[in-house]
Design a protein around this motif. Sequence first.
Motif, PDB file in Angstrom:
ATOM      1  N   ARG A   5       0.779  -1.178  -0.103  1.00  0.00           N
ATOM      2  CA  ARG A   5      -0.045   0.137  -0.188  1.00  0.00           C
ATOM      3  C   ARG A   5       0.831   1.355   0.214  1.00  0.00           C
ATOM      4  N   ILE A   6       0.424   2.404  -0.864  1.00  0.00           N
ATOM      5  CA  ILE A   6       1.206   3.329  -0.972  1.00  0.00           C
ATOM      6  C   ILE A   6       0.537   4.587  -0.359  1.00  0.00           C
ATOM      7  N   SER A   7       0.768   5.168   0.690  1.00  0.00           N
ATOM      8  CA  SER A   7       0.049   6.572   1.082  1.00  0.00           C
ATOM      9  C   SER A   7       0.464   7.754   0.243  1.00  0.00           C
ATOM     10  N   CYS A   8      -0.473   8.479  -0.137  1.00  0.00           N
ATOM     11  CA  CYS A   8      -0.125   9.459  -1.004  1.00  0.00           C
ATOM     12  C   CYS A   8      -1.279  10.807  -0.833  1.00  0.00           C
ATOM     13  N   ILE A   9      -0.755  11.949  -1.120  1.00  0.00           N
ATOM     14  CA  ILE A   9      -1.503  13.165  -1.072  1.00  0.00           C
ATOM     15  C   ILE A   9      -1.492  14.142  -2.523  1.00  0.00           C
ATOM     16  N   ILE A  10      -2.388  14.881  -2.639  1.00  0.00           N
ATOM     17  CA  ILE A  10      -2.478  15.622  -3.736  1.00  0.00           C
ATOM     18  C   ILE A  10      -2.074  17.001  -3.374  1.00  0.00           C
ATOM     19  N   ILE A  11      -1.142  17.599  -4.044  1.00  0.00           N
ATOM     20  CA  ILE A  11      -0.997  19.258  -3.769  1.00  0.00           C
ATOM     21  C   ILE A  11      -1.406  19.880  -5.022  1.00  0.00           C
ATOM     22  N   GLU A  12      -2.572  20.589  -5.161  1.00  0.00           N
ATOM     23  CA  GLU A  12      -3.062  21.103  -6.572  1.00  0.00           C
ATOM     24  C   GLU A  12      -4.103  22.078  -6.163  1.00  0.00           C
ATOM     25  N   ASP A  13      -3.852  23.341  -6.932  1.00  0.00           N
ATOM     26  CA  ASP A  13      -4.760  24.362  -6.590  1.00  0.00           C
ATOM     27  C   ASP A  13      -5.863  24.589  -7.722  1.00  0.00           C
ATOM     28  N   ASN A  42      -0.225  24.637   3.170  1.00  0.00           N
ATOM     29  CA  ASN A  42      -1.338  23.848   3.861  1.00  0.00           C
ATOM     30  C   ASN A  42      -0.842  22.367   4.222  1.00  0.00           C
ATOM     31  N   ALA A  43       0.038  21.727   3.143  1.00  0.00           N
ATOM     32  CA  ALA A  43       0.529  20.382   3.126  1.00  0.00           C
ATOM     33  C   ALA A  43       1.547  20.297   4.168  1.00  0.00           C
ATOM     34  N   LEU A  44       2.433  21.346   4.339  1.00  0.00           N
ATOM     35  CA  LEU A  44       3.357  21.239   5.190  1.00  0.00           C
ATOM     36  C   LEU A  44       3.111  20.767   6.529  1.00  0.00           C
ATOM     37  N   GLY A  45       2.273  21.452   7.139  1.00  0.00           N
ATOM     38  CA  GLY A  45       1.770  20.916   8.389  1.00  0.00           C
ATOM     39  C   GLY A  45       1.280  19.358   8.256  1.00  0.00           C
ATOM     40  N   TYR A  46       0.500  18.875   7.480  1.00  0.00           N
ATOM     41  CA  TYR A  46       0.261  17.445   7.447  1.00  0.00           C
ATOM     42  C   TYR A  46       1.449  16.600   7.526  1.00  0.00           C
ATOM     43  N   LEU A  47       2.452  16.799   6.634  1.00  0.00           N
ATOM     44  CA  LEU A  47       3.504  16.053   6.055  1.00  0.00           C
ATOM     45  C   LEU A  47       4.704  16.195   7.543  1.00  0.00           C
ATOM     46  N   LYS A  48       4.372  17.110   8.394  1.00  0.00           N
ATOM     47  CA  LYS A  48       5.079  17.193   9.474  1.00  0.00           C
ATOM     48  C   LYS A  48       4.978  15.991  10.532  1.00  0.00           C
ATOM     49  N   THR A  49       3.446  15.782  10.522  1.00  0.00           N
ATOM     50  CA  THR A  49       2.851  14.782  11.463  1.00  0.00           C
ATOM     51  C   THR A  49       2.391  13.419  10.784  1.00  0.00           C
ATOM     52  N   ASN A  50       2.688  13.374   9.540  1.00  0.00           N
ATOM     53  CA  ASN A  50       2.356  12.042   8.825  1.00  0.00           C
ATOM     54  C   ASN A  50       3.210  11.717   8.162  1.00  0.00           C
ATOM     55  N   ASN A  60       3.006  24.832 -10.418  1.00  0.00           N
ATOM     56  CA  ASN A  60       2.518  25.997 -10.397  1.00  0.00           C
ATOM     57  C   ASN A  60       1.670  26.272  -9.000  1.00  0.00           C
ATOM     58  N   LEU A  61       2.076  26.884  -7.959  1.00  0.00           N
ATOM     59  CA  LEU A  61       1.201  26.704  -7.075  1.00  0.00           C
ATOM     60  C   LEU A  61       1.383  28.226  -6.321  1.00  0.00           C
ATOM     61  N   PRO A  62       0.192  28.692  -5.499  1.00  0.00           N
ATOM     62  CA  PRO A  62       0.407  29.873  -4.818  1.00  0.00           C
ATOM     63  C   PRO A  62       1.256  29.872  -3.637  1.00  0.00           C
ATOM     64  N   GLY A  63       2.390  30.979  -3.379  1.00  0.00           N
ATOM     65  CA  GLY A  63       3.237  30.820  -2.364  1.00  0.00           C
ATOM     66  C   GLY A  63       4.319  30.130  -2.973  1.00  0.00           C
ATOM     67  N   LYS A  64       4.866  29.277  -2.234  1.00  0.00           N
ATOM     68  CA  LYS A  64       6.209  28.618  -2.547  1.00  0.00           C
ATOM     69  C   LYS A  64       5.863  27.472  -3.822  1.00  0.00           C
ATOM     70  N   SER A  65       6.532  27.497  -4.724  1.00  0.00           N
ATOM     71  CA  SER A  65       6.198  26.694  -5.953  1.00  0.00           C
ATOM     72  C   SER A  65       6.769  25.288  -5.769  1.00  0.00           C
ATOM     73  N   GLY A  66       6.000  24.219  -6.587  1.00  0.00           N
ATOM     74  CA  GLY A  66       6.238  22.773  -6.200  1.00  0.00           C
ATOM     75  C   GLY A  66       7.590  22.499  -6.461  1.00  0.00           C
ATOM     76  N   ILE A  67       8.421  23.140  -7.393  1.00  0.00           N
ATOM     77  CA  ILE A  67      10.047  22.715  -7.334  1.00  0.00           C
ATOM     78  C   ILE A  67      10.644  23.374  -6.108  1.00  0.00           C
ATOM     79  N   GLU A  68      10.551  24.210  -5.737  1.00  0.00           N
ATOM     80  CA  GLU A  68      11.138  24.761  -4.310  1.00  0.00           C
ATOM     81  C   GLU A  68      10.602  24.078  -3.271  1.00  0.00           C
ATOM     82  N   PHE A  69       9.425  23.539  -3.064  1.00  0.00           N
ATOM     83  CA  PHE A  69       8.968  22.599  -2.029  1.00  0.00           C
ATOM     84  C   PHE A  69       9.490  21.264  -2.093  1.00  0.00           C
ATOM     85  N   ALA A  70       9.664  20.841  -3.430  1.00  0.00           N
ATOM     86  CA  ALA A  70      10.160  19.411  -3.273  1.00  0.00           C
ATOM     87  C   ALA A  70      11.622  19.421  -2.927  1.00  0.00           C
TER      88      ALA A  70
END
Length: 242
Positions: A5-13, A42-50, A60-70
């Motif tokens: 099983r692969i746990s995943c999330i979507i980060i998409e505006d 929004n995703a960062l807080g979730y990733l810190k605890t999960n 192309n996301l508001p605030g920090k881009s996906g590239i910078e976030f990665a």
Amino acid sequence: MTPTRISCIIIEDELPASILLEMHIAKFDFLDLKGKFMSTNNALGYLKTNNIDLLFLDINLPGKSGIEFAKSLPKDIGIIFTTANSQYAVEGFDLEAIDYLLKPISLERFSKAIQKYSKIQKTNQQFEKLAQAEIEQPFIFVKCERKTLKIYLNEIDYFESQGNYLIIHTEKDSFKTHQSITEMIEKLPEGFFFRIHRSFLIPLKKVSQFNSRSVTIKNKILPIGRLYSNATINSLQLFNSN
């Protein structure tokens, strides 16, 4: 074989893109969608605890881009980039992303990305098992007759010194190497073997019986040297009491 099983999330505006990804994910029983987020903040807080295995990350996301976030994420989190602009593909792959999906994402293209991630995940698991096996089964490399052999310590019955050579008696065979018993002791991890005689080095756990003058390993009686007698008996008694 059922995939892990692969746990995943979507980060998409973009809502339509997010819905399409969710629909694709639902077609794979082993994909476990844990959440959808409109921004990296929004995703960062979730990733810190999960613990998450895989991100479907828009560039192309508001605030920090996906590239910078990665760039800020742990290396063990898989990333599949999604975007409407192919110009970011090279930079995405430079970050060792699993794949780069161009919107609108077809189910066929999505499926290929998942297969690629599953293959990488399986390979990593195999490497982890091999690494763990090496930890659990210590070994030495020994030069024998112009060859270098890998011998696992738990397969060695005892070492026997013969002049300038050392005979390594194992569960299946015996090997002759040009070195002294003292040189071998320096190579071995501390605690695995014990010297009972100027010519014999043994693993205590292989001893089936002993007395003040000898030990028995697989019906082979090995003498205990006078200088090693007290230390050998004490070590065997201590080992058997644990």
